[in-house]
Design a protein around this motif. Structure first.
Motif, short mmCIF file in Angstrom:
data_model
loop_
_atom_site.label_atom_id
_atom_site.label_comp_id
_atom_site.label_asym_id
_atom_site.label_seq_id
_atom_site.Cartn_x
_atom_site.Cartn_y
_atom_site.Cartn_z
N ILE B 675 65.13 57.49 33.90
CA ILE B 675 65.59 57.17 32.63
C ILE B 675 65.74 58.26 31.60
O ILE B 675 65.03 59.33 31.56
CB ILE B 675 63.96 56.56 32.21
CG1 ILE B 675 63.68 55.18 32.82
CG2 ILE B 675 64.19 56.30 30.64
CD1 ILE B 675 62.56 54.78 32.56
N ASN B 676 66.80 58.24 30.87
CA ASN B 676 67.37 59.06 30.02
C ASN B 676 66.69 59.02 28.46
O ASN B 676 67.14 58.57 27.71
CB ASN B 676 68.75 59.03 29.85
CG ASN B 676 69.50 60.13 28.93
OD1 ASN B 676 68.68 61.30 29.02
ND2 ASN B 676 70.47 60.09 28.52
N GLY B 677 65.39 59.60 28.45
CA GLY B 677 64.75 59.34 27.45
C GLY B 677 63.37 59.56 27.57
O GLY B 677 62.99 59.89 28.79
N PRO B 678 62.33 59.84 26.55
CA PRO B 678 61.04 60.34 26.70
C PRO B 678 60.21 59.24 27.09
O PRO B 678 58.92 59.73 27.25
CB PRO B 678 60.75 61.10 25.34
CG PRO B 678 61.51 60.46 24.52
CD PRO B 678 62.65 59.94 25.16
N ALA B 679 60.61 57.96 26.83
CA ALA B 679 59.42 56.87 27.08
C ALA B 679 59.74 55.97 27.96
O ALA B 679 60.83 55.51 28.23
CB ALA B 679 59.18 56.38 25.75
N LYS B 680 58.63 55.48 28.77
CA LYS B 680 59.05 54.38 29.44
C LYS B 680 58.06 53.21 28.96
O LYS B 680 56.71 53.33 28.76
CB LYS B 680 58.28 54.57 30.89
CG LYS B 680 58.93 53.49 32.00
CD LYS B 680 58.17 54.00 33.52
CE LYS B 680 58.50 52.80 34.33
NZ LYS B 680 57.83 53.12 35.61
N SER B 681 58.60 51.85 28.80
CA SER B 681 57.78 50.85 28.26
C SER B 681 58.00 49.57 29.28
O SER B 681 59.05 49.82 29.77
CB SER B 681 58.37 50.33 27.04
OG SER B 681 58.81 51.57 26.17
N GLU B 682 57.00 48.89 29.42
CA GLU B 682 57.16 47.66 30.41
C GLU B 682 56.62 46.61 29.70
O GLU B 682 55.49 46.66 28.86
CB GLU B 682 56.13 48.01 31.47
CG GLU B 682 56.54 46.87 32.35
CD GLU B 682 55.69 47.42 33.88
OE1 GLU B 682 56.16 47.31 34.89
OE2 GLU B 682 54.62 47.56 33.82
#
Lengths: 275, 691
Positions: B675-682
């Motif tokens: 993922i190109n970013g600082p956060a993972k959301s589900e």
């Protein structure tokens, strides 16, 4: 070493510290209140006027309009004075508060202005919320930079005499514009036990997302009539704190001293008045 | 007399309060049954079977006066000693008159009583019912579950690819990032149940490509629990539980040694429906349990397919399929995974004979399985004794003997190559305040845990000798201590451990429970593990111990029936040779049931900071019904989640979960999950409809 040399040495150490230990960071949440300072700021579960800085849920204990003034001089460096003015007003549904604090001097300063609201849900639970505007000024090209920051807290008393508090500063991870400078996200949790009307013992953990956890513990002893003594210790770095307090009619006067291992002593004063 | 009435009244009131609290809290005490499962790190544990049982008992509370050992076992909160004490109490004092009598039974603490209350009742025993078939079909209950979830950020595997890359095996996911799940379940009381389950994992195709049939995985079952000679009849997909699991045990088994202290005794249910989403390790066929007097005889046949890592065709094997291992993830998202889908046919047969009396239970079990392929493990030394060949059999003897305040149980099993697995335990209930247990286990190298559930810390492929000591102590009113010490040796190599090794785990949990609503606990765990140390100067393998210390301080307070707050601070110190790493976690949970609308909310704010993966922390989370996740956190960052349950009526219930983990870095994960970013959301949604 002459007076000037000593000053220069202090400046040198301060710059080192800023870079290595982040004693200061842009938009940091400096605590306010000399009572709390005397207890090593193990105060997230305590409730008085200065809860406006530690945990807004604690404001609900106020039943009268209260104003306060706070002053500290970090490491007794004249340009590192920090002062705050706070006011809290009980309203129909809870307690409203406002605060403004100023750190620094003409070429570098940080101003934090906040509006707080605390509400209680029965005897056992209260919650608080604060909206801040944090502004940093550096002379020259940088100028003024600011951001809106949210704070929220909870306090509860699940069993008699046991106080629990939790507070989060900047949960939405606001940043100072342009340079992508992070305003820290800080979670504080603490437990205090009131052994009698006279003694309260508090333990707190503070965690800045990017820093080492800080453990703090403090004790307040109601030693004689209107007179209080306090002490506390915190880690990372280890700091010892001592304080006294005196209540006279509607006035409360608190004083504290904390000792940083490298940077030395910081005195704190606060005065509050119930209208 | 007045005093007694008053105390009873106070007890009654507090009990009533705690009952409503439990009912309002859909997540209550699940962590107690399942424990912290370190091996399931970062995964969701599908505990459908347990929750199926609990939900059934919630709607049809178990009558303690007529309950048998296995009925009580299905409540999952009671250990062997408690069940036996309860049965002995009823035996000697006659039927219970009210649930309040429970507090007079040895080992029934308030804590335990609170947990089981929603699932039990006390009533005079009625005549046993016969199954009215006509009524069963009409008045049975149908339940439908629909579930979906996805990661909101764009992951690398889902990016559009050009034709050249399309033909490459593992360069992208074939399907969409949505996971979809459907389940239909029918039951008539506890006598008949049937169900269909279908699932598409994230990244799998749906009604196209290699998944023309729609979902990637389908499962169906029918189970009959009779009262006559045929005790259980199962057709379709099912799990088998015999003895203590050394010979045969598929599907979910709760807790390991270190979590469930005295709960290591397993009470097999012979056959259960296969309702969790493990797509490989279960039986597909038919099974029957015949009961006559004190004897239970079970027998089953299964013909199932399993995923496999297929090796390229080899001239020496005369064209027979060769595989290296059996992956268990059930994911079929890339060309490579699809190639191995259901590659191997497994034929299995097994039988079990049990003799059950009041104090004694003994059983013998056997299993045979054969593949239409040859298993050839890798040539690495640690694989030398891994599963190989195309068939195997195992046989085992299991026992449980209870005499006064003393229980022994265990199982001894051997396989085709005369490799042996043994597990023997003793539980001593010296006083109501002190229980302790000793467990010994020995698993030969070459003994394989396929379709079995072996005790111990290691994975199913490694040999292990160990001894476990456990203690449950009530030193004073309101205080409870659980302690365990587990030491074990791996006589053969393991992946990343190129020599025989010795490891140990010590854990202690000190709890202070001043009231029903408030618990303060301190847990300390010390793990010593071995691993290879490779240095430039010394190319030969040297093992070094790594030590992981874990301190957890937890405060849980139920402020009112509608509101619970949980605070936790946890510190991990990990050291290996000269390096010392730290991990830290602070979290706040809020669970709240709204008054005006039927909505429950569970919210968490957590902040974590660890120097490395080794000093990372685990935290169990609330989740949708039937799921229980344990999240592994390392690096610096914070994690929030929000679970909302909306119960529109008894018939329709909706769950929603949103999670976000934010890290103090710019990219997350590697490979296809990049993922190109600082956060993972589900986000997850689930709907249940009952008819």
């Amino acid at each position: 070493m002459g007076q000037m040399n000593m000053r220069k040495f202090y400046w040198f150490v301060l710059i080192l510290v800023i870079h290595d230990f982040h004693v200061f960071a842009v938009g940091d949440n400096y605590p306010v209140g000399a009572r709390q300072a005397g207890m090593a700021n193990a105060a997230v579960m305590l409730s008085d006027l200065w809860s406006i800085s530690h945990n807004q849920a604690g404001l609900v204990s106020l039943d009268k309009l209260t104003i306060g003034f706070f002053h500290e001089n970090k490491f007794i460096v004249s340009k590192y004075a920090y002062q705050a003015l706070v006011i809290a007003v009980p309203v129909h549904s809870g307690v409203l508060g406002a605060s403004v604090s100023y750190f620094g001097y003409s070429s570098y300063n940080e101003i934090k202005a906040g509006l707080a609201y605390g509400k209680s849900f029965g005897k056992i639970l209260s919650a608080g919320l604060q909206l801040d505007y944090c502004n940093t000024y550096v002379t020259g090209e940088y100028g003024n930079r600011g951001a809106l920051v949210v704070e929220a807290g909870l306090q509860s008393q699940p069993i008699e005499n046991l106080l629990i508090g939790v507070h989060v500063f900047n949960p939405l991870r606001a940043k100072i514009a342009v340079y992508d400078e992070n305003i820290p996200t800080i979670l504080r949790m603490g437990v205090a036990y009131r052994f009698s009307d006279k003694v309260i013992l508090a333990v707190e953990n503070e965690k800045d997302m990017l820093m080492k956890p800080v453990f703090k513990t403090g004790i307040e002893y109601h030693i004689y009539k209107n007179f209080f003594i306090r002490t506390g210790v915190m880690t990372n770095p280890t700091q010892l704190c001592f304080g006294i307090g005196y209540i006279m009619n509607d006035f409360q006067f608190d004083m504290a001293v904390s000792n940083h291992p490298e940077l030395g002593i910081t005195p704190h004063f606060s005065l509050s008045y119930h209208l | 007399m007045r005093h007694i009435i008053l105390t009873t009244l106070i007890f009654l009131l507090s009990l009533a309060k705690s009952v409503s609290q439990v009912e309002n809290d859909p997540f209550y005490s699940l962590e107690d049954i399942i424990g912290d499962q370190p091996e399931s790190t970062g995964n969701e544990v599908d505990c459908t079977p347990i929750l199926d049982d609990l939900q059934y008992f919630k709607e049809n509370p178990l009558n303690l006066n007529s309950a048998t050992f296995s009925d009580l076992n299905e409540i999952h909160f009671l250990n062997d000693v408690q069940i036996n004490n309860l049965l002995a109490y009823i035996n000697s004092n006659g039927q219970l008159l009210s649930v309040f009598e429970l507090q007079y039974i040895s080992c029934f603490s308030n804590d335990v009583i609170n947990k089981i209350l929603p699932y039990i009742t006390v009533q005079p025993v009625k005549e046993q019912e016969k199954i009215p078939w006509a009524k069963a079909i009409k008045s049975g209950r149908n339940q439908f579950y629909l579930k979906s979830k996805r990661v909101l950020e764009k992951q690398k595997g889902y990016e559009p690819v050009n034709d050249a890359m399309l033909s490459q095996n593992n360069s992208h996911y074939l399907g969409s990032p949505y996971q979809c799940y459907f389940r239909w379940m029918y039951n008539y009381k506890s006598f008949i149940s049937a169900g269909i389950i279908s699932e598409k994992d994230a990244g799998e195709e749906f009604f196209k490509g290699s998944e023309k049939q729609g979902f990637d995985y389908y499962s169906a079952h029918f189970i009959l629990h009779g009262s006559g000679i045929i005790k259980t009849l199962v057709i379709g997909d099912f799990d088998v539980q015999f003895g203590q699991g050394l010979t045969l045990w598929t599907g979910f088994s709760a807790g390991g040694n270190t979590s469930g202290l005295l709960n290591s005794l397993r009470n097999p249910q012979y056959f259960t429906a296969h309702t969790n989403s493990d797509e490989n390790r279960f039986m597909r066929g038919a099974g029957v349990t015949i009961s006559s007097g004190s004897y239970d005889f079970s027998f089953f046949l299964s013909d199932n397919r399993m995923d496999a890592n297929v090796l390229p065709a080899d001239s020496t094997n005369s064209g027979k399929l060769t595989v290296s291992s059996f992956p268990t993830s059930g994911n079929h998202t890339t060309m490579h995974e699809i190639a191995g889908k259901n590659a191997v046919k497994a034929r299995t047969a097994g039988a079990h004979l049990d003799y059950v009396s009041e104090h004694l239970k003994i059983g013998i079990s056997g299993i045979y399985y054969g593949f239409n392929a040859i298993v050839e493990p890798g040539s690495a030394p640690y694989d030398k004794f891994s599963l190989s060949g195309s068939s195997d059999y195992r046989a085992g003897f299991d026992y449980r003997l209870r005499y006064d305040k003393f229980t022994i149980y265990g199982e001894e099993a051997f396989d085709k190559h005369n490799s042996v697995a043994m597990m023997n335990s003793a539980v001593f209930e010296t006083m109501p305040q002190l229980l302790f247990c000793i467990q010994q286990r020995k698993i030969d190298r070459g003994f394989h845990g396929l379709y079995a559930s072996l005790p111990g810390e290691g994975s199913a492929i490694s040999s292990e000798n160990g001894v476990y000591l456990g203690l449950e102590l009530y030193p004073a009113r309101n205080w409870k201590i659980l302690a365990g010490f587990d030491s074990y040796r791996f006589p053969w190599l393991k992946y990343g451990v190129d020599a025989p090794s010795f490891e140990s785990t010590f854990s202690i949990l000190l709890s202070y429970l001043p009231s029903r609503e408030f618990t303060l606990s301190l847990g300390i765990k010390n793990d010593v593990k071995s691993g290879n140390i490779i240095t430039e100067h010394n190319p030969s393998v040297v093992l070094a111990d790594s030590k992981k210390q874990n301190f957890r301080f937890n405060v849980s307070s139920h402020l009112s029936p509608d509101l619970s707050l949980i605070y936790r601070i946890e510190q991990v110190n990990f050291s290996r040779t000269s390096s010392l790493e730290h991990g830290f976690l602070a979290l706040q949970d809020i669970r709240y049931s709204l008054e005006k609308i039927p909505v429950c909310i569970s919210f968490r704010y957590a902040i974590f900071d660890s120097d490395s993966y080794d000093s990372g922390l685990n935290a169990c989370e609330d989740d949708l019904l039937y799921e229980f996740s344990s999240c592994s956190l390392s690096g610096k960052g914070n994690r929030i989640y929000l679970v909302v349950r909306y119960e529109q009526s008894k018939k329709i219930c909706l769950w929603l979960k949103f999670t976000q983990t934010y890290y103090d870095r710019n990219t997350l994960n590697t490979g296809l999950n990049f993922i190109n970013g600082p956060a993972k959301s589900e986000i997850k949604v689930m709907l249940r409809i009952i008819m």
